[in-house]
Design an enzyme around this catalytic site. Structure first.
Site, PDB file in Angstrom:
ATOM      1  CG  LEU A 140     -18.192 -39.106 -35.096  1.00 10.34           C
ATOM      2  CD1 LEU A 140     -19.177 -40.200 -35.493  1.00 10.34           C
ATOM      3  CD2 LEU A 140     -17.287 -39.615 -33.964  1.00 10.34           C
ATOM      4  N   GLY A 246     -14.208 -46.747 -31.619  1.00  7.42           N
ATOM      5  CA  GLY A 246     -13.006 -47.592 -31.677  1.00  7.42           C
ATOM      6  C   GLY A 246     -11.878 -46.914 -32.439  1.00  7.42           C
ATOM      7  CB  CYS A 247     -11.814 -44.788 -35.503  1.00  5.71           C
ATOM      8  SG  CYS A 247     -12.702 -45.952 -36.543  1.00  5.71           S
ATOM      9  CG  LEU A 248     -13.374 -41.238 -31.975  1.00  9.54           C
ATOM     10  CD1 LEU A 248     -14.411 -40.502 -31.132  1.00  9.54           C
ATOM     11  CD2 LEU A 248     -12.789 -40.302 -33.019  1.00  9.54           C
ATOM     12  NE  ARG A 277      15.100 -10.706 -22.709  1.00 18.02           N
ATOM     13  CZ  ARG A 277      14.844 -10.027 -23.807  1.00 18.02           C
ATOM     14  NH1 ARG A 277      15.637 -10.150 -24.862  1.00 18.02           N
ATOM     15  NH2 ARG A 277      13.816  -9.227 -23.868  1.00 18.02           N
ATOM     16  CG  ASP A 345       4.486 -15.197 -19.030  1.00 15.90           C
ATOM     17  OD1 ASP A 345       4.051 -14.058 -19.270  1.00 15.90           O
ATOM     18  OD2 ASP A 345       5.118 -15.486 -17.989  1.00 15.90           O
ATOM     19  CD  GLU A 372      -9.503 -38.128 -32.256  1.00 12.10           C
ATOM     20  OE1 GLU A 372     -10.196 -38.869 -31.560  1.00 12.10           O
ATOM     21  OE2 GLU A 372      -9.245 -38.342 -33.455  1.00 12.10           O
ATOM     22  CB  THR A 374     -14.177 -31.366 -24.975  1.00 11.90           C
ATOM     23  OG1 THR A 374     -15.142 -31.986 -24.112  1.00 11.90           O
ATOM     24  CG2 THR A 374     -14.864 -30.930 -26.277  1.00 11.90           C
ATOM     25  CG  PHE A 392     -21.346 -38.492 -20.905  1.00 11.62           C
ATOM     26  CD1 PHE A 392     -20.052 -38.020 -21.103  1.00 11.62           C
ATOM     27  CD2 PHE A 392     -21.535 -39.844 -20.693  1.00 11.62           C
ATOM     28  CE1 PHE A 392     -18.969 -38.901 -21.111  1.00 11.62           C
ATOM     29  CE2 PHE A 392     -20.474 -40.732 -20.691  1.00 11.62           C
ATOM     30  CZ  PHE A 392     -19.196 -40.254 -20.897  1.00 11.62           C
TER      31      PHE A 392
HETATM   32  P1  TGC Z   1     -21.057 -45.553 -25.050  1.00 16.00           P
HETATM   33  O1  TGC Z   1     -22.188 -46.310 -24.433  1.00 16.00           O
HETATM   34  O2  TGC Z   1     -19.969 -45.078 -24.158  1.00 16.00           O
HETATM   35  O3  TGC Z   1     -20.383 -46.420 -26.190  1.00 16.00           O
HETATM   36  C1  TGC Z   1     -21.111 -47.080 -27.205  1.00 16.00           C
HETATM   37  C2  TGC Z   1     -20.331 -48.349 -27.525  1.00 16.00           C
HETATM   38  O4  TGC Z   1     -18.992 -48.036 -27.903  1.00 16.00           O
HETATM   39  C3  TGC Z   1     -18.042 -48.613 -26.964  1.00 16.00           C
HETATM   40  N1  TGC Z   1     -17.026 -47.590 -26.717  1.00 16.00           N
HETATM   41  C4  TGC Z   1     -15.801 -47.628 -27.217  1.00 16.00           C
HETATM   42  N2  TGC Z   1     -15.160 -48.533 -27.954  1.00 16.00           N
HETATM   43  C5  TGC Z   1     -13.891 -48.272 -28.304  1.00 16.00           C
HETATM   44  N3  TGC Z   1     -13.247 -47.144 -27.965  1.00 16.00           N
HETATM   45  C6  TGC Z   1     -13.864 -46.205 -27.238  1.00 16.00           C
HETATM   46  N4  TGC Z   1     -13.215 -45.082 -26.936  1.00 16.00           N
HETATM   47  C7  TGC Z   1     -15.188 -46.423 -26.817  1.00 16.00           C
HETATM   48  N5  TGC Z   1     -16.071 -45.712 -26.089  1.00 16.00           N
HETATM   49  C8  TGC Z   1     -17.197 -46.449 -26.021  1.00 16.00           C
HETATM   50  C9  TGC Z   1     -18.864 -48.926 -25.732  1.00 16.00           C
HETATM   51  O5  TGC Z   1     -18.312 -49.997 -25.011  1.00 16.00           O
HETATM   52  C10 TGC Z   1     -20.211 -49.278 -26.344  1.00 16.00           C
HETATM   53  O6  TGC Z   1     -20.125 -50.595 -26.862  1.00 16.00           O
HETATM   54  P2  TGC Z   1     -21.388 -51.562 -26.792  1.00 16.00           P
HETATM   55  O7  TGC Z   1     -20.919 -52.819 -27.437  1.00 16.00           O
HETATM   56  O8  TGC Z   1     -21.707 -51.700 -25.327  1.00 16.00           O
HETATM   57  O9  TGC Z   1     -22.496 -50.875 -27.554  1.00 16.00           O
HETATM   58  O10 TGC Z   1     -21.685 -44.362 -25.863  1.00 16.00           O
HETATM   59  P3  TGC Z   1     -22.112 -42.992 -25.335  1.00 16.00           P
HETATM   60  O11 TGC Z   1     -23.135 -42.463 -26.279  1.00 16.00           O
HETATM   61  O12 TGC Z   1     -22.477 -43.068 -23.875  1.00 16.00           O
HETATM   62  O13 TGC Z   1     -20.724 -42.209 -25.517  1.00 16.00           O
HETATM   63  C11 TGC Z   1     -20.564 -41.063 -24.889  1.00 16.00           C
HETATM   64  C12 TGC Z   1     -19.200 -40.423 -25.195  1.00 16.00           C
HETATM   65  C13 TGC Z   1     -19.320 -39.009 -24.687  1.00 16.00           C
HETATM   66  C14 TGC Z   1     -18.137 -41.152 -24.411  1.00 16.00           C
HETATM   67  C15 TGC Z   1     -18.852 -40.486 -26.701  1.00 16.00           C
HETATM   68  O14 TGC Z   1     -19.936 -40.045 -27.443  1.00 16.00           O
HETATM   69  C16 TGC Z   1     -17.629 -39.644 -27.022  1.00 16.00           C
HETATM   70  O15 TGC Z   1     -16.496 -40.108 -26.911  1.00 16.00           O
HETATM   71  N6  TGC Z   1     -17.818 -38.358 -27.479  1.00 16.00           N
HETATM   72  C17 TGC Z   1     -16.741 -37.513 -27.973  1.00 16.00           C
HETATM   73  C18 TGC Z   1     -16.785 -37.505 -29.479  1.00 16.00           C
HETATM   74  C19 TGC Z   1     -15.410 -37.304 -30.104  1.00 16.00           C
HETATM   75  O16 TGC Z   1     -14.390 -37.531 -29.497  1.00 16.00           O
HETATM   76  N7  TGC Z   1     -15.397 -36.936 -31.364  1.00 16.00           N
HETATM   77  C20 TGC Z   1     -14.177 -36.828 -32.093  1.00 16.00           C
HETATM   78  C21 TGC Z   1     -14.438 -36.704 -33.575  1.00 16.00           C
HETATM   79  S1  TGC Z   1     -13.060 -37.097 -34.597  1.00 16.00           S
HETATM   80  C22 TGC Z   1     -11.966 -35.890 -34.317  1.00 16.00           C
HETATM   81  O17 TGC Z   1     -12.085 -35.055 -33.508  1.00 16.00           O
HETATM   82  C23 TGC Z   1     -10.768 -35.961 -35.162  1.00 16.00           C
HETATM   83  S2  TGC Z   1      -9.583 -34.748 -34.886  1.00 16.00           S
HETATM   84  C24 TGC Z   1      -8.400 -35.476 -35.826  1.00 16.00           C
HETATM   85  C25 TGC Z   1      -7.133 -34.777 -35.925  1.00 16.00           C
HETATM   86  O18 TGC Z   1      -7.042 -33.808 -36.715  1.00 16.00           O
HETATM   87  O19 TGC Z   1      -6.160 -35.257 -35.279  1.00 16.00           O
HETATM   88  P1  FAD Z   2     -19.698 -29.328 -28.342  1.00 12.06           P
HETATM   89  O1  FAD Z   2     -19.929 -30.795 -28.320  1.00 12.06           O
HETATM   90  O2  FAD Z   2     -20.813 -28.460 -28.780  1.00 12.06           O
HETATM   91  O3  FAD Z   2     -19.228 -28.888 -26.883  1.00 12.06           O
HETATM   92  C1  FAD Z   2     -19.253 -27.525 -26.460  1.00 12.06           C
HETATM   93  C2  FAD Z   2     -18.762 -27.430 -25.013  1.00 12.06           C
HETATM   94  O4  FAD Z   2     -19.657 -28.175 -24.152  1.00 12.06           O
HETATM   95  C3  FAD Z   2     -17.362 -28.037 -24.782  1.00 12.06           C
HETATM   96  O5  FAD Z   2     -16.657 -27.255 -23.870  1.00 12.06           O
HETATM   97  C4  FAD Z   2     -17.676 -29.388 -24.148  1.00 12.06           C
HETATM   98  O6  FAD Z   2     -16.629 -29.876 -23.319  1.00 12.06           O
HETATM   99  C5  FAD Z   2     -18.903 -29.054 -23.326  1.00 12.06           C
HETATM  100  N1  FAD Z   2     -19.709 -30.222 -23.030  1.00 12.06           N
HETATM  101  C6  FAD Z   2     -20.167 -31.142 -23.895  1.00 12.06           C
HETATM  102  N2  FAD Z   2     -20.889 -32.079 -23.261  1.00 12.06           N
HETATM  103  C7  FAD Z   2     -20.878 -31.743 -21.945  1.00 12.06           C
HETATM  104  C8  FAD Z   2     -21.456 -32.324 -20.762  1.00 12.06           C
HETATM  105  N3  FAD Z   2     -22.166 -33.442 -20.817  1.00 12.06           N
HETATM  106  N4  FAD Z   2     -21.247 -31.700 -19.598  1.00 12.06           N
HETATM  107  C9  FAD Z   2     -20.524 -30.553 -19.534  1.00 12.06           C
HETATM  108  N5  FAD Z   2     -19.962 -29.952 -20.609  1.00 12.06           N
HETATM  109  C10 FAD Z   2     -20.144 -30.549 -21.802  1.00 12.06           C
HETATM  110  N6  FAD Z   2     -14.329 -34.149 -36.070  1.00 12.06           N
HETATM  111  C11 FAD Z   2     -14.370 -35.202 -36.930  1.00 12.06           C
HETATM  112  O7  FAD Z   2     -15.337 -35.957 -36.946  1.00 12.06           O
HETATM  113  N7  FAD Z   2     -13.339 -35.420 -37.795  1.00 12.06           N
HETATM  114  C12 FAD Z   2     -12.248 -34.630 -37.850  1.00 12.06           C
HETATM  115  O8  FAD Z   2     -11.320 -34.880 -38.639  1.00 12.06           O
HETATM  116  C13 FAD Z   2     -12.182 -33.507 -36.979  1.00 12.06           C
HETATM  117  N8  FAD Z   2     -11.130 -32.641 -37.051  1.00 12.06           N
HETATM  118  C14 FAD Z   2     -11.161 -31.491 -36.301  1.00 12.06           C
HETATM  119  C15 FAD Z   2     -10.169 -30.523 -36.491  1.00 12.06           C
HETATM  120  C16 FAD Z   2     -10.204 -29.339 -35.766  1.00 12.06           C
HETATM  121  C17 FAD Z   2      -9.184 -28.286 -36.027  1.00 12.06           C
HETATM  122  C18 FAD Z   2     -11.220 -29.135 -34.794  1.00 12.06           C
HETATM  123  C19 FAD Z   2     -11.239 -27.885 -33.966  1.00 12.06           C
HETATM  124  C20 FAD Z   2     -12.194 -30.090 -34.592  1.00 12.06           C
HETATM  125  C21 FAD Z   2     -12.196 -31.264 -35.363  1.00 12.06           C
HETATM  126  N9  FAD Z   2     -13.232 -32.215 -35.246  1.00 12.06           N
HETATM  127  C22 FAD Z   2     -13.265 -33.299 -36.082  1.00 12.06           C
HETATM  128  C23 FAD Z   2     -14.370 -31.941 -34.399  1.00 12.06           C
HETATM  129  C24 FAD Z   2     -14.152 -32.244 -32.920  1.00 12.06           C
HETATM  130  O9  FAD Z   2     -14.127 -33.611 -32.677  1.00 12.06           O
HETATM  131  C25 FAD Z   2     -15.276 -31.576 -32.130  1.00 12.06           C
HETATM  132  O10 FAD Z   2     -15.039 -30.193 -32.190  1.00 12.06           O
HETATM  133  C26 FAD Z   2     -15.350 -32.048 -30.684  1.00 12.06           C
HETATM  134  O11 FAD Z   2     -15.771 -33.374 -30.611  1.00 12.06           O
HETATM  135  C27 FAD Z   2     -16.297 -31.173 -29.846  1.00 12.06           C
HETATM  136  O12 FAD Z   2     -17.511 -30.979 -30.487  1.00 12.06           O
HETATM  137  P2  FAD Z   2     -18.094 -29.482 -30.672  1.00 12.06           P
HETATM  138  O13 FAD Z   2     -17.023 -28.630 -31.207  1.00 12.06           O
HETATM  139  O14 FAD Z   2     -19.348 -29.575 -31.445  1.00 12.06           O
HETATM  140  O15 FAD Z   2     -18.390 -28.987 -29.190  1.00 12.06           O
END
Ligand code: TGC
Ligand code: FAD
Length: 392
Positions: A140, A246-248, A277, A345, A372, A374, A392
């Site tokens: 993603l 939904g996956c997240l 200690r 610490d 997943e 921040t 946001f």
């Molecule tokens: P938004 O309007 O909020 O949502 C769009 C549509 O999606 C629905 N929805 C959700 N559904 C299920 N679960 C959720 N958590 C949902 N959040 C929102 C929502 O109801 C809406 O549906 P519909 O039918 O009305 O269209 O969209 P937005 O653009 O305003 O979202 C903003 C935000 C910041 C919340 C979203 O973009 C977000 O969560 N950003 C963070 C991205 C993130 O977490 N990336 C993670 C990447 S994967 C990863 O990090 C894997 S690490 C894995 C590991 O090693 O363990």
């Molecule tokens: P950015 O989005 O650039 O954010 C930078 C900073 O800005 C953060 O401090 C954030 O909190 C802040 N910020 C962002 N928006 C706002 C706002 N509106 N207001 C104030 N502050 C804000 N992703 C996948 O898709 N699949 C994976 O399997 C996966 N695995 C990962 C494994 C590791 C080890 C790591 C480190 C990351 C992984 N990720 C994965 C990516 C991860 O989901 C992203 O790093 C995360 O979503 C944040 O995105 P970014 O790093 O680009 O930070």
């Protein structure tokens, strides 16, 4: 006090949360605890130090039923969500990288195939994924920013009945070892999900080296250069950003449990050290300020445990809302990171060695607090739920 008759791995248990679990749930927890103690703990320090994921242990994890454990079919274990949480708690007690592997396989890859896939896609991928004969990754995040995935640049364009995929994904767990990548791309119909198979021409991966966090986990970049994706590899039931979000929700739920597991391990190590200690003529454990710090760790762990369990009960009843998961991910990862740093610490200079868990956990949790969603993103998700205003 705080230990009751629960296995060491399940302590601290200050509120006797063990008594709230069913026998089945305890059995699942204890089986995973044994696997972590016997198989993960002896090797994890070395894996972390040498940036190596313990791939040889994955078949044993599959044997224990740890992949897709909540699905009733396709060779999966059919457990409830409390069991799923306890599995994640135990795995992350070992290492966040091991829990990450399971989160990605189950929550981010098997879940979308199960929830959004065709019968053929489910039959083809879920049984081998449950056995870890096929590994998945989830693409993603992109190089230009992960918090706002809706503005992704990766595109999929229709070409006859097939799709042509172009773009790049960054920071992808298990990227280079995956047999199939779940890739999210912008299309004329909004964001859609695709199953990109390992040998697809134009699809390449590159591992991200020099990480100081999640070193026992593979993190990669994915590149798509005119990749032809057959129509049957599109996930038909995922439409728009709600598909990946939904996956997240599934993976964030597991993290809410997992981070508490890491905190429990750090607390126990700090407690054991303080008993041994001797400083200023008596064990460190007798010092008032040390007791306050330990008590404060247990206060935070207990709230995290109760929060995770209630979330699990809500999920099992089908009543969990994704904003509740955000609050739990935020709360529990924050307490995990703070407790890991605090325990580091308390261990003094020795605490910076890889021989000790807290330094490894604290470095890992620096990733967990970012991926997943921040911490800030989860605070703003809860803020939007409370106020109705998206800040946001
Ligand atoms: P938004 O309007 O909020 O949502 C769009 C549509 O999606 C629905 N929805 C959700 N559904 C299920 N679960 C959720 N958590 C949902 N959040 C929102 C929502 O109801 C809406 O549906 P519909 O039918 O009305 O269209 O969209 P937005 O653009 O305003 O979202 C903003 C935000 C910041 C919340 C979203 O973009 C977000 O969560 N950003 C963070 C991205 C993130 O977490 N990336 C993670 C990447 S994967 C990863 O990090 C894997 S690490 C894995 C590991 O090693 O363990
Ligand atoms: P950015 O989005 O650039 O954010 C930078 C900073 O800005 C953060 O401090 C954030 O909190 C802040 N910020 C962002 N928006 C706002 C706002 N509106 N207001 C104030 N502050 C804000 N992703 C996948 O898709 N699949 C994976 O399997 C996966 N695995 C990962 C494994 C590791 C080890 C790591 C480190 C990351 C992984 N990720 C994965 C990516 C991860 O989901 C992203 O790093 C995360 O979503 C944040 O995105 P970014 O790093 O680009 O930070």
């Amino acid at each position: 006090m705080g230990d009751f008759a629960v296995p060491d791995s399940a302590t601290p248990d200050f509120y006797n949360i063990d008594s709230l679990l069913t026998d089945d749930e305890r059995q699942v927890r204890d089986a995973v605890a044994r696997f972590v103690d016997d198989r993960i703990m002896p090797v994890i320090g070395e894996c972390f130090e040498h940036e190596k994921f313990p791939m040889n242990l994955v078949p044993e994890m599959a044997e224990l039923g740890l992949f897709g454990p909540t699905f009733q079919d396709y060779g999966c274990a059919g457990l409830n969500n409390v069991c799923y949480g306890l599995i994640m708690q135990e795995l992350e007690r070992g290492d966040s990288g091991v829990r990450s592997f399971a989160s990605v396989q189950s929550g981010l890859c098997m879940y979308p195939i199960h929830a959004y896939g065709t019968d053929e896609q489910k039959q083809r991928w879920l049984p081998p994924m449950a056995k870890a004969e096929a590994i998945g990754c989830f693409g993603l995040t992109e190089p230009d920013g992960g918090s706002d995935p809706g503005v992704m640049k990766t595109t999929a364009v229709k070409s006859g009945s097939d799709w042509v995929l172009n773009g790049a994904k960054m920071w992808i767990t298990n990227g280079s070892i995956a047999d199939v990548a779940i890739v999210w791309a912008g299309t004329g119909d909004g964001i859609l999900g695709f199953l990109v198979e390992k040998d697809t021409p134009g699809y390449t991966t590159r591992d991200i080296p020099h990480k100081f966090s999640l070193r026992a986990s593979i993190t990669s970049e994915l590149f798509f250069d005119n990749c032809k994706i057959p129509a049957e590899n599109q996930l038909p039931k995922a439409k728009g950003l709600g598909g990946p979000l939904g996956c997240l929700t599934q993976a964030r739920y597991g993290i809410a449990w997992g981070a508490v597991g890491a905190a429990m391990a750090c607390y126990r190590e700090a407690l054991a050290f303080c008993k041994e200690r001797v400083l200023f003529g008596e064990p460190l454990i007798n010092k008032q300020q040390i007791q306050v710090r330990l008590a404060d760790m247990v206060r935070r762990i207990t709230t995290g445990q109760l929060l995770a369990l209630q979330l699990g009960w809500l999920k099992d009843k089908g009543e969990m809302h994704h904003t509740q998961v955000s609050l739990a991910k935020w709360n529990n990862v924050r307490l995990g990171l703070d407790i890991a740093r605090e325990a580091r610490d308390i261990l003094g200079a020795g605490g910076i060695s890889i021989e000790c868990g807290p330094i490894r956990h604290s470095m890992n949790l620096e990733s967990v607090i970012t991926y997943e969603g921040t911490e800030t993103i989860h605070q703003l998700i809860v803020g939007r739920e409370l106020t109705g205003y998206a800040a946001f």
